[in-house]
Write an enzyme that holds these catalytic residues in place. Structure first.
Site, PDB file in Angstrom:
ATOM      1  N   GLY A 115       0.955  -1.360   0.150  1.00 56.76           N
ATOM      2  CA  GLY A 115       0.022   0.037  -0.156  1.00 56.76           C
ATOM      3  C   GLY A 115       0.936   1.162   0.072  1.00 56.76           C
ATOM      4  N   CYS A 116       0.245   2.401  -0.046  1.00 57.26           N
ATOM      5  CA  CYS A 116       1.359   3.495  -0.079  1.00 57.26           C
ATOM      6  C   CYS A 116       0.743   4.838  -0.169  1.00 57.26           C
ATOM      7  CB  CYS A 116       2.244   3.435  -1.627  1.00 57.26           C
ATOM      8  SG  CYS A 116       2.946   1.979  -1.777  1.00 57.26           S
ATOM      9  N   ALA A 117       1.537   6.013  -0.190  1.00 54.66           N
ATOM     10  CA  ALA A 117       1.174   7.397  -0.549  1.00 54.66           C
ATOM     11  C   ALA A 117       2.069   7.973  -1.538  1.00 54.66           C
ATOM     12  CB  ALA A 117       1.687   8.124   0.886  1.00 54.66           C
ATOM     13  N   HIS A 157       7.097   9.154  -3.047  1.00 54.92           N
ATOM     14  CA  HIS A 157       6.223   8.110  -2.704  1.00 54.92           C
ATOM     15  C   HIS A 157       6.843   7.592  -1.450  1.00 54.92           C
ATOM     16  CE1 HIS A 157       5.428   3.526  -2.933  1.00 54.92           C
ATOM     17  NE2 HIS A 157       4.583   3.749  -3.457  1.00 54.92           N
TER      18      HIS A 157
END
Lengths: 501, 358
Positions: free
Chosen positions: B7-9, B177
């Site tokens: 998952g991530c930003a 990221h």
């Protein structure tokens, strides 16, 4: 009295208390198993004639009948099975080749049953097909390697001929002759209703069915029965049949007694003559010859129809498929060794060819390794039994599957494997008018539509579980598969990991 | 090697007028979304940062050791004219440890080698990058475009930014990221962005079409060695944009194709185009949740999956465009927005800079 070497495989068990002597069983059985004894006013059965097709059972109004496996047995022997012994008796008596019908029933591994599908948990949401769009439309046909634009910069949308399908399933080749007119009509109408294609097989196309041309694949086989310009132009695609999974290496045989007036007209052969397709195409002794036939057919139809080359899955299938992909064919149909047939020599059906799962996996990999996978679509057949098999075949790399046995079962076939006798009590694999009329195309077509509608729902459910909402994202997506109980080599060929990895 | 699920930003900032600004702002933006990362990877792509070397390919390379560096430099010397080389400046901070050797080279293909290869210049560069990354043990080229660079590491993104002194760079576009992988590769090359030439991808999501996409793109000579979704997407962009010549808009219609029911309702010309793209490039359709920001020379593109299963917000202020997983990550650096919206699933947001070729 003659010695009876072969004893019946089944016993017809009649509950005399239930039997009302309506004689339906007698009328329904083309094998003449049942007989009415006037003196005692009861029905009796000759087990030796029974093929276990369940027609009598299904129509008995009082459920008085059942067919059971005969407990009669040879002395136990794991090497010399009762089947092996009986077959020797048959051949010692007849001096002939053993004949069989439908697919290989022997105990070889079924790889579809040793692969499991994935589903989403936590990191990736599953998708509910009842609430979100879920797409199963596919296009078959060669894709261009590059795109070109016009002077305004718009993509020039010229493509080799394509077939659009509402779902990645088509009805595989079954000739008019091997199956009845009513069976053909059921398939044609179902294909039209479903937005898929059916396949004429090698027996030509009855003129009354030309109107379903948009949903028809017309086949050109080694006997060239029923092939003429209008026939080629009537379909949406042309299939060159090089081989069939049930009988790789040999041609077809329709006995003369099945060649009545209609079939004679359709096949363009005299009435009552055997229709024997040669084992090879006598104008194709090598791959370059195949290329010539592919282009002859394209020339004949103005390059408007895609050409499918159908082969049986044999040992060198990957290399053969690679050759076909370079021969101008738009699609390759691979038929596994469990594929059905209306008649085949038993030894060939049971001992020649490869499982479709392995053949499909190796062909898909080979074409990708060579960078030519997009030049052809792959159609996989040879015992696709359920929507789960469809999903697994697509995940292995097929664009689409062919089903035939499953379609016949939907029409009432009970897999008694006696098609070659021409006495199909269900009106499918017969040309006897009294039997053919038992298959009502209005009902048959509806049952086929029901079957594939149900499969489509199931395919969508499985896709949604995997978080995939369009079937193309499943194609060749082998990470969605895991093997259970497979050895390293099998996993390597299938290109999948073992469960737990 | 196992597939890497995460998952991530993500965050991206671009100036339409090509005005250069410091990397400070992107650090601030992505730091706001610390909850969406877990410290196992962060990175940035920065465009317009090497104006003095803008005609040279800037290779950023991780080396495990000096032996790998030596072998790689021999390879570089055989294939490129190296105009400048140096360590990439970093600052020692306790949050970032175990760093590899990190070097930067400004290069041009050797004209004789390039001519002998019969390849165009960019293809030549791509093949050399793949040869290093798959052939030289312990060397990994993680950035290979002109006038741009990728900076990434294992750590929280704001720490990675400080480690690389990103505030000292000025560019017209930055993407960032922060990573939340569900496994622990602990390798710097595995952080985002992924890049090839000037294409960079930061990505939040997990694509269910992964293996279909991977097996398809590998047919065209790409080798997916990292088994992450993002690597595959980066190669798919390179393939469709550079090699096939699709426009970015068309690429959006391949990656997040409209549903057939939507396509059927379009005017004929558009309908036929969309149908063509879906049919011909069906193996490059991406399913499953994703939001991506693609950086390229002269622009930035943001795209959500067709069902919009990942959050992504776009904001505009004057000539600046902001994209982030969360609106807060935009507001923290620019609260006075002219416009802010969530693009629809499959609706690409393509921003190009005036006067820069793309």
């Amino acid at each position: 009295m003659a010695v009876e070497y072969i004893q019946p495989e089944y016993e017809v068990v009649r509950n005399q208390e239930r039997c009302i002597v309506c004689r339906v069983c007698e009328r329904q059985c083309a094998n003449q198993v049942h007989e009415y004894l006037k003196d005692s006013n009861r029905m009796v059965a000759d087990d030796s004639k029974c093929v276990n097709c369940h027609r009598c059972v299904a129509l008995c109004p009082t459920r008085a009948l059942k067919i059971v496996k005969s407990p009669h047995t040879f002395k136990e022997n794991t090497n010399w099975s009762g089947k092996a012994i009986s077959e020797i008796y048959k051949q010692a008596e007849s001096g002939g080749v053993l004949l069989s019908s439908m697919g290989n029933p022997e105990n070889y591994p079924v790889y579809f049953d040793k692969m499991l599908l994935n589903a989403s948990q936590v990191t990736n949401p599953s998708i509910d097909p009842l609430r979100e769009p879920m797409e199963t439309r596919v296009f078959l046909g060669a894709k261009p390697e590059r795109i070109e634009r016009d002077e305004k910069g718009r993509i020039i949308r010229s493509l080799p001929p394509q077939i659009q399908l509402s779902m990645p399933v088509m009805f595989s080749a079954m000739s008019y002759g091997s199956i009845s007119y009513n069976a053909h009509e059921s398939l044609a109408r179902a294909a039209a209703e479903l937005g898929i294609l059916y396949n004429t097989g090698e027996g030509g196309l009855h003129e009354d069915l030309y109107k379903y041309g948009k949903n028809t694949i017309v086949q050109v086989a080694s006997g060239r029965f029923g092939v003429h310009k209008d026939y080629l132009e009537s379909g949406a695609a042309i299939e060159i049949k090089m081989g069939q999974g049930a009988k790789p290496g040999i041609g077809g045989h329709l006995p003369g007694e099945k060649v009545g007036m209609d079939i004679s007209r359709t096949r363009m052969i005299p009435e009552g003559t055997d229709a024997i397709s040669p084992a090879p195409h006598h104008d194709i002794y090598s791959i370059e010859d195949l290329r010539q036939l592919v282009y002859s057919l394209k020339e004949a139809t103005g390059y408007k129809k895609p050409v499918i080359v159908k082969i049986a899955a044999v040992h060198n299938v990957a290399a053969i498929a690679s050759g076909i992909a370079r021969s101008g064919a738009d699609m390759i149909a691979i038929d596994g060794f469990r594929g059905g047939t209306g008649a085949a020599p038993t030894r060939i059906r049971d001992h020649v060819g490869l499982p479709i799962e392995l053949a499909l996996a190796s062909v898909d990999k080979r074409l990708r390794d060579e960078g030519i996978r997009n030049r052809v679509s792959i159609i996989a057949g040879g015992s696709i039994r359920s929507s789960a098999d469809v999903v697994k075949a697509i995940a292995l790399g097929a664009d689409c599957v062919y089903i035939a046995t499953a379609a016949l079962v939907a029409l009432g076939c009970h897999l008694c494997r006696s098609c070659h006798t021409g006495k199909c009590n269900w009106g499918i694999a017969t040309q006897r008018p009294d039997l053919v009329k038992r298959l009502n195309p209005n009902i048959g077509f509806r049952r086929l539509v029901n079957l594939l509608t149900a499969w489509q729902h199931e395919i969508k459910e499985m896709m949604g579980g995997m978080g995939i909402n369009s079937i193309e994202a499943l194609r060749g997506n082998r990470l969605m598969l895991r093997g259970v109980g497979l050895n390293e080599k099998e996993l390597e060929i299938l290109g999948i990991k073992h469960a737990g990895e | 090697m196992y597939r890497n699920v995460s998952g991530c930003a993500i965050s991206g900032i671009i100036s339409r007028s090509g005005k250069r600004f410091s990397g400070e702002r992107i650090i601030e933006s992505v730091a706001t979304m610390r909850e969406r990362s877990n410290g196992l990877g962060g990175g940035f792509a920065a465009y317009g940062i090497y104006p003095e070397y803008k005609d040279y390919y800037a290779f950023h390379i991780f080396y495990n050791d000096n032996a790998a560096k030596k072998e790689c430099e021999t390879f570089l010397e055989e294939h490129f004219d190296i105009i400048n080389l140096s360590r990439i400046p970093t600052r020692k901070i306790p949050e970032i440890t175990d760093e590899p050797l990190i070097w930067r080279y400004f290069v041009l293909p050797l004209p004789t080698k390039l001519a002998a290869s019969q390849l165009d210049e960019r293809e030549y560069v791509v093949r050399c990058v793949f040869r290093i990354n798959t052939g030289i043990d312990g060397a990994y080229v993680f950035s290979s475009g002109k006038n741009m660079g990728v900076f990434k590491a294992v750590g929280f993104p704001e720490d990675v930014g400080r480690f690389y002194k990103l505030e000292e760079y000025e560019g017209y576009c930055f993407t960032a990221h922060g990573r939340y992988p569900t496994n622990t590769p602990g390798w710097w090359g595995g952080a985002h962005p992924f890049s090839l030439l000037d294409y960079t991808v930061v990505h939040n999501g997990e694509i269910s079409s992964y293996d279909a996409n991977r097996r398809s793109i590998e047919m065209y000579g790409y080798k997916c060695t990292l088994l992450t979704d993002t690597e595959v997407i980066a190669y798919m962009i390179d393939y469709l944009h550079r090699r096939i010549g699709l426009t970015l808009d068309e690429i959006c219609h391949v990656f997040a194709a409209p549903f057939w029911s939507t396509i059927e309702g379009k005017p004929k010309q558009e309908r036929e185009e969309l149908k063509f793209l879906r049919n011909v490039f069906s193996s490059l359709l991406i399913t499953g949740p994703f939001s991506i920001i693609v950086g390229f020379e002269g622009g930035m593109m943001a795209l959500n999956d067709r069902l919009k299963l990942r959050s992504m917000v776009v904001g505009e202020k004057d000539d600046m465009v902001y994209v982030a997983s969360e609106e807060a990550a935009i507001r923290i650096i620019q609260n006075d927005l002219d416009r802010v919206w969530s693009p629809m699933g499959g609706e690409g947001v393509i921003v190009t800079v005036e006067g820069v070729k793309n």
